[in-house]
Enzyme design. Structure first.
Site, mmCIF file in Angstrom:
data_model
loop_
_atom_site.group_PDB
_atom_site.id
_atom_site.type_symbol
_atom_site.label_atom_id
_atom_site.label_comp_id
_atom_site.label_asym_id
_atom_site.label_seq_id
_atom_site.Cartn_x
_atom_site.Cartn_y
_atom_site.Cartn_z
ATOM 1 N N ARG A 241 0.160 5.706 16.761
ATOM 2 C CA ARG A 241 0.048 6.848 15.757
ATOM 3 C C ARG A 241 0.592 8.282 15.973
ATOM 4 O O ARG A 241 0.993 8.934 15.253
ATOM 5 C CB ARG A 241 -1.556 6.738 15.395
ATOM 6 N N ASP B 261 -7.230 4.393 12.489
ATOM 7 C CA ASP B 261 -5.812 5.030 12.133
ATOM 8 C C ASP B 261 -5.983 6.151 11.443
ATOM 9 O O ASP B 261 -5.177 7.208 11.751
ATOM 10 C CB ASP B 261 -5.113 3.866 11.583
ATOM 11 N N ASP C 279 0.629 -1.156 0.033
ATOM 12 C CA ASP C 279 0.058 -0.101 0.121
ATOM 13 C C ASP C 279 0.910 1.396 -0.125
ATOM 14 O O ASP C 279 0.772 2.160 -0.926
ATOM 15 C CB ASP C 279 -1.052 0.099 1.247
HETATM 16 N N1 ARG Z 1 -8.121 -2.114 15.478
HETATM 17 C C1 ARG Z 1 -7.161 -1.568 16.391
HETATM 18 C C2 ARG Z 1 -6.979 -0.163 16.512
HETATM 19 O O1 ARG Z 1 -7.978 0.536 15.889
HETATM 20 C C3 ARG Z 1 -5.627 -2.046 15.584
HETATM 21 C C4 ARG Z 1 -5.724 -1.574 13.908
HETATM 22 C C5 ARG Z 1 -4.566 -2.159 13.218
HETATM 23 N N2 ARG Z 1 -4.274 -2.214 12.044
HETATM 24 C C6 ARG Z 1 -4.276 -3.718 11.246
HETATM 25 N N3 ARG Z 1 -3.780 -3.525 10.246
HETATM 26 N N4 ARG Z 1 -4.403 -4.577 12.033
HETATM 27 O O2 ARG Z 1 -6.292 0.285 17.206
#
Ligand code: ARG
Length: 405
Positions: A94, A123, A14
Site C-alpha cells: 500500500r 487498506d 470494483d
Molecule cells: N487482511 C490483510 C491486511 O489487512 C489483507 C487484506 C487484503 N485484501 C484482500 N482482498 N484479501 O493486510
C-alpha cells in the site's frame, strides 16, 4: 475543464466501475496499475481495459524490484509476522502504491487520488494515511466505500456504463496478491468454521499433494537479506519468485487466520506466502547463530512494534524510521548460509554456517577434550548470580520455611 484524478487500478470490477463513476463526478481518470509481482496478471490487458471503460490515460508502473528491495526487506530483517503469523503481504504494497500514485499526480498536474478499498478494511487507512503524509493537498475519492453498492447494483451500473462484467461464475473471493504472497477473504471463507476449499488457494499445493521426497536448499544471506539460492546469486525479486515456486510445490506457506483488523473487527483470511515462510525461518535461524544474546533477546520487542506499525498504516512515521534504524544496525552481522529442508508443508532449518560472523564456538560448546570453557569459573559465577535470592531467602524464608511440608 474537468479535473484530473489518479486511480489505483487493478482491472477488477470494483476499480473498473469506479472509472465511469468518477467520470460522472466530473473527473478525467488516469488509471495507474502497479506491477508488484501479482502472479498471472496480464498487465497489457489491464492497461487496455482501463481506457476501454473510460480512463483518459492508463499507466503501468513496474515496481517489482522496488517492492522487493525497499518494502519486503524490512519485513525479513524484522521477522515481521502480524499476530505471529501474517507476513504483511498486502500491508506492504500500500505505501508503495501511494508513493507511485502521488508521483503520477504531481507529474500530470492532478490534484486528486482515488482507491477502490471498502470501508471495512485496513487498506483504506493505509492508502489514505500515506496520501495525507505525502501531500495533504490531494483530494481523496473512495467510490467503493462511499457509494455502498450491493453486488447487484454494481453489476447493473457496470452494464449501463459498458464495463465488462465477468461472465459465468465470478470469483466468490476477494484476492490481493503480490510477490510476497496472496491474501484471500470473503465468500465461503466468511464463516470461520468452513474449511478453506481447494479453490481458495492459488500459490501452493496442499501438503498431502506435495512430493514424498524432501527438497533441500541453501540460502545465502548478506546483512540479513537473502542474496543467493543454492549458491546462485540473484536479485531479491527473482529469488522470491523462484522460492515461491519451489516452496509452493512443497505445500509450504499456507496460513488460515482470524485476525484483528485496525478498524476493530475480526476477520478470517487465508494467506499463502511460500517464499516468505522459507526466507523468514532461515533468517531467524541465522540470527540465532550470529546475534549477541542481549540483542537477540531485545530485538523481538522492536520487531513486534514495527510489525504493528506496518499493519496499522504507519509505514510513513518517525517511529517506523527509528525502529528500522535499530533493526538495520542489528543486521550488519547476519551473514552466512542456512540449509532448509522443505517437506509436506514444513520448512525447517537443518544446518547453518557463517564464515565471518558465527558466534558459535565449538571449543566452548564441546563436551570433548577440546573443551576451552572454564568450568572452574562456573562455580564462582553461580554464587554471585544467585546472591540476591540467597540473601532474600535468608531474610524472608519464603521457600526455605516450607521444607519438609
Ligand atoms: N487482511 C490483510 C491486511 O489487512 C489483507 C487484506 C487484503 N485484501 C484482500 N482482498 N484479501 O493486510
Amino acid at each position: 475543464m474537468s479535473e484530473k484524478i489518479v486511480l489505483a487500478y487493478s482491472g477488477g470490477l470494483d476499480t473498473s466501475v469506479a472509472i465511469p463513476w468518477l467520470n460522472d463526478k466530473g473527473y478525467d481518470v488516469i488509471a495507474a496499475i502497479l506491477d508488484v509481482g501479482q502472479a498471472g496478471k496480464d498487465m497489457d490487458a489491464i492497461q487496455a481495459k482501463a481506457t476501454q471503460v473510460g480512463a483518459v490515460q492508463s499507466i503501468v508502473v513496474h515496481a517489482q524490484d522496488e517492492f522487493a528491495d525497499d518494502y519486503v526487506t524490512p519485513v525479513i530483517k524484522a521477522n515481521a509476522l502480524y499476530e505471529g503469523a501474517y507476513p504483511l503481504v498486502s500491508a506492504l504494497s500500500r505505501p508503495l502504491i501511494i508513493k507511485k500514485l502521488v508521483e503520477i499526480a504531481h507529474e500530470n498536474d492532478a490534484h486528486a487520488i482515488a482507491h477502490g478499498s471498502t470501508g471495512k478494511g485496513n487498506d483504506q487507512v493505509r492508502f489514505e494515511a500515506a496520501i495525507h503524509a505525502l501531500d495533504s493537498n490531494l483530494k481523496i475519492e473512495a467510490p467503493i466505500r462511499d457509494f455502498h453498492w450491493s453486488r447487484e447494483e454494481e453489476i447493473d451500473y457496470a452494464k449501463e456504463h459498458n464495463v465488462p462484467v465477468p461472465i459465468g461464475k465470478a470469483s466468490p473471493y476477494s484476492i490481493d496478491a503480490n510477490l510476497w504472497g496472496r491474501a484471500n477473504e470473503a465468500g465461503i471463507l466468511e464463516n470461520p468454521w468452513n474449511q478453506a476449499p481447494d479453490d481458495a488457494w492459488g500459490m501452493s499445493v496442499s501438503p498431502e499433494e506435495a512430493p514424498d521426497e524432501a527438497a533441500f536448499l541453501d540460502l545465502d544471506f548478506e546483512k540479513g537479506i537473502p542474496v543467493a539460492l543454492n549458491g546462485e546469486k540473484m536479485k531479491l525479486s527473482e529469488l522470491i519468485k523462484k522460492l515461491n515456486e519451489i516452496a509452493g510445490a512443497n505445500g509450504i506457506g499456507r496460513i488460515d487466520k482470524i485476525e484483528n483488523r485496525l478498524v476493530g473487527i475480526k476477520s478470517r483470511e487465508v494467506y499463502e506466502a511460500p517464499a516468505a515462510a522459507v526466507i523468514m525461518t532461515a533468517h531467524k535461524d541465522l540470527e540465532d547463530l550470529t546475534l549477541e544474546r542481549d540483542v537477540a533477546h531485545y530485538k523481538p520487542i522492536v520487531e513486534q512494534q514495527i510489525t504493528n506499525l506496518i499493519y496499522d498504516a504507519m509505514w510513513i512515521s518517525p517511529l517506523f524510521d527509528a525502529l528500522l534504524a535499530f533493526i538495520d544496525s542489528t543486521q550488519q552481522v547476519v551473514n552466512g548460509t542456512v540449509k532448509m529442508k522443505l517437506y509436506k508443508g514444513q520448512a525447517v532449518p537443518v544446518a547453518r554456517k557463517s564464515a565471518t560472523n558465527s558466534l558459535y564456538d565449538e571449543n566452548l560448546a564441546t563436551y570433548t577434550s577440546a573443551d576451552s570453557f572454564d568450568q572452574v569459573a562456573a562455580g564462582g559465577f553461580i554464587k554471585l548470580w544467585s546472591l540476591p535470592t540467597m540473601v532474600f531467602e535468608q531474610v524472608n524464608h519464603v521457600h526455605s520455611d516450607k521444607l519438609g511440608e
